[in-house]
Design a protein around this motif. Sequence first.
Motif, mmCIF file in Angstrom:
data_model
loop_
_atom_site.group_PDB
_atom_site.id
_atom_site.type_symbol
_atom_site.label_atom_id
_atom_site.label_comp_id
_atom_site.label_asym_id
_atom_site.label_seq_id
_atom_site.Cartn_x
_atom_site.Cartn_y
_atom_site.Cartn_z
ATOM 1 N N THR A 32 -25.321 24.826 -33.541
ATOM 2 C CA THR A 32 -24.084 24.059 -33.308
ATOM 3 C C THR A 32 -22.864 24.982 -33.227
ATOM 4 O O THR A 32 -21.907 24.673 -32.528
ATOM 5 N N GLY A 33 -22.923 26.119 -33.927
ATOM 6 C CA GLY A 33 -21.809 27.074 -33.836
ATOM 7 C C GLY A 33 -21.616 27.529 -32.397
ATOM 8 O O GLY A 33 -20.491 27.657 -31.905
ATOM 9 N N ALA A 34 -22.743 27.761 -31.693
ATOM 10 C CA ALA A 34 -22.670 28.194 -30.290
ATOM 11 C C ALA A 34 -21.996 27.128 -29.429
ATOM 12 O O ALA A 34 -21.307 27.446 -28.457
ATOM 13 N N VAL A 96 -11.993 30.025 -32.303
ATOM 14 C CA VAL A 96 -12.995 28.955 -32.481
ATOM 15 C C VAL A 96 -12.685 28.053 -33.678
ATOM 16 O O VAL A 96 -12.908 26.836 -33.614
ATOM 17 N N SER A 97 -12.150 28.604 -34.754
ATOM 18 C CA SER A 97 -11.866 27.745 -35.909
ATOM 19 C C SER A 97 -10.772 26.734 -35.583
ATOM 20 O O SER A 97 -10.859 25.572 -35.987
ATOM 21 N N ALA A 98 -9.744 27.159 -34.839
ATOM 22 C CA ALA A 98 -8.658 26.229 -34.474
ATOM 23 C C ALA A 98 -9.194 25.113 -33.579
ATOM 24 O O ALA A 98 -8.918 23.931 -33.804
ATOM 25 N N ALA A 124 -31.196 22.822 -37.528
ATOM 26 C CA ALA A 124 -29.816 22.820 -37.039
ATOM 27 C C ALA A 124 -28.956 23.637 -37.988
ATOM 28 O O ALA A 124 -29.015 23.456 -39.206
ATOM 29 N N GLU A 125 -28.163 24.554 -37.427
ATOM 30 C CA GLU A 125 -27.276 25.349 -38.281
ATOM 31 C C GLU A 125 -25.822 25.085 -37.962
ATOM 32 O O GLU A 125 -25.488 24.793 -36.812
ATOM 33 N N GLY A 126 -24.961 25.157 -38.993
ATOM 34 C CA GLY A 126 -23.530 24.931 -38.763
ATOM 35 C C GLY A 126 -22.733 24.938 -40.050
ATOM 36 O O GLY A 126 -22.989 25.738 -40.958
ATOM 37 N N ARG A 127 -21.739 24.054 -40.094
ATOM 38 C CA ARG A 127 -20.866 23.974 -41.273
ATOM 39 C C ARG A 127 -20.966 22.617 -41.967
ATOM 40 O O ARG A 127 -20.736 22.501 -43.158
ATOM 41 N N ASP A 128 -21.290 21.564 -41.167
ATOM 42 C CA ASP A 128 -21.244 20.189 -41.678
ATOM 43 C C ASP A 128 -22.536 19.446 -41.346
ATOM 44 O O ASP A 128 -22.542 18.230 -41.246
ATOM 45 N N ILE A 169 -9.942 28.517 -42.607
ATOM 46 C CA ILE A 169 -9.651 27.384 -41.709
ATOM 47 C C ILE A 169 -10.818 26.391 -41.739
ATOM 48 O O ILE A 169 -10.619 25.177 -41.844
ATOM 49 N N ASP A 170 -12.062 26.894 -41.688
ATOM 50 C CA ASP A 170 -13.235 26.007 -41.644
ATOM 51 C C ASP A 170 -13.357 25.178 -42.929
ATOM 52 O O ASP A 170 -13.834 24.042 -42.895
ATOM 53 N N SER A 171 -12.924 25.743 -44.055
ATOM 54 C CA SER A 171 -13.076 25.041 -45.338
ATOM 55 C C SER A 171 -11.925 24.089 -45.616
ATOM 56 O O SER A 171 -12.063 23.167 -46.423
HETATM 57 O O1 DC Z 1 -21.579 29.751 -36.946
HETATM 58 P P1 DC Z 1 -20.526 30.324 -36.000
HETATM 59 O O2 DC Z 1 -19.797 31.498 -36.587
HETATM 60 O O3 DC Z 1 -21.086 30.621 -34.653
HETATM 61 O O4 DC Z 1 -19.463 29.133 -35.829
HETATM 62 C C1 DC Z 1 -18.295 29.313 -35.076
HETATM 63 C C2 DC Z 1 -17.231 28.336 -35.515
HETATM 64 O O5 DC Z 1 -17.589 27.009 -35.117
HETATM 65 C C3 DC Z 1 -16.939 28.253 -36.998
HETATM 66 O O6 DC Z 1 -15.958 29.189 -37.383
HETATM 67 C C4 DC Z 1 -16.501 26.824 -37.189
HETATM 68 C C5 DC Z 1 -17.141 26.069 -36.066
HETATM 69 N N1 DC Z 1 -18.268 25.235 -36.462
HETATM 70 C C6 DC Z 1 -17.980 24.002 -36.992
HETATM 71 O O7 DC Z 1 -16.815 23.680 -37.182
HETATM 72 N N2 DC Z 1 -18.979 23.136 -37.303
HETATM 73 C C7 DC Z 1 -20.262 23.482 -37.108
HETATM 74 N N3 DC Z 1 -21.239 22.599 -37.409
HETATM 75 C C8 DC Z 1 -20.579 24.755 -36.587
HETATM 76 C C9 DC Z 1 -19.555 25.620 -36.281
#
Ligand code: DC
Length: 217
Positions: A32-34, A96-98, A124-128, A169-171
């Motif tokens: 998902t980051g991609a 990307v964070s913005a 699935a990988e990501g933040r959420d 920013i992401d947090s």
């Molecule tokens: O995992 P990465 O570094 O490729 O992710 C890039 C950016 O994408 C990360 O800084 C925040 C955003 N991101 C997000 O908001 N939610 C996700 N599920 C995955 C990535």
Amino acid sequence: MTVIAIDGPAASGKSSVARGLARHLGFSFLNTGAMYRAVTWHILRIGVDPESPTAVARGVAEADIRTGFEHAHSFIEINGLRPYDQLQEESVNRSVSAVSTVPEVRTRLLQEFRRLAAATPCVAEGRDIGSVVFPETPYKFYLDASPAVRQQRRNAQGQRDEVAVRDRIDSSRRTAPLTIAADATVIDTTELDLDEVIDAILTRLLARGLSTASERA
Ligand code: DC
């Protein structure tokens, strides 16, 4: 639907771990980051200011976005173009964070993630992923590592990427911030290599009854 959720901060090893785990399990890898990076690349390419949420929301609404799996790996195509190497460019790292804080961007991609996972078992990988995208999955992992080690890993990849800035920013964003889901298993990867992290996750998955590709064959 079977989804293994792997969340964590920048450069915690999520992508490599998720890719390796998917191979072991015979699942597809949903990066998902991609996808957030690809939307950011598109926004920059069309000359939209990544710091303007209204302009970014308009840019994403007008974009023709297509996603899918190819060779068990997720892809995203925007207006007929598929970025690959461009996703790690410094300009994308910086913005990307913005772009990811914009709710319209998140809603659009969330639909894609759920559609993809409905059809194909995936890691699935990501933040959420565990907290918002697939909160119902029982397989949730949160990878972490010390900030110094994470910055070192990025530098070793030859990338200019201010991971601490992205983490902040992401947090702190309002929509779907980086958090540890209440039922996630936290793994500190500071002292572990890739195979050790994958083994630690596989052991927990097998204990919970998930079967690997070789067992199913
Ligand atoms: O995992 P990465 O570094 O490729 O992710 C890039 C950016 O994408 C990360 O800084 C925040 C955003 N991101 C997000 O908001 N939610 C996700 N599920 C995955 C990535």
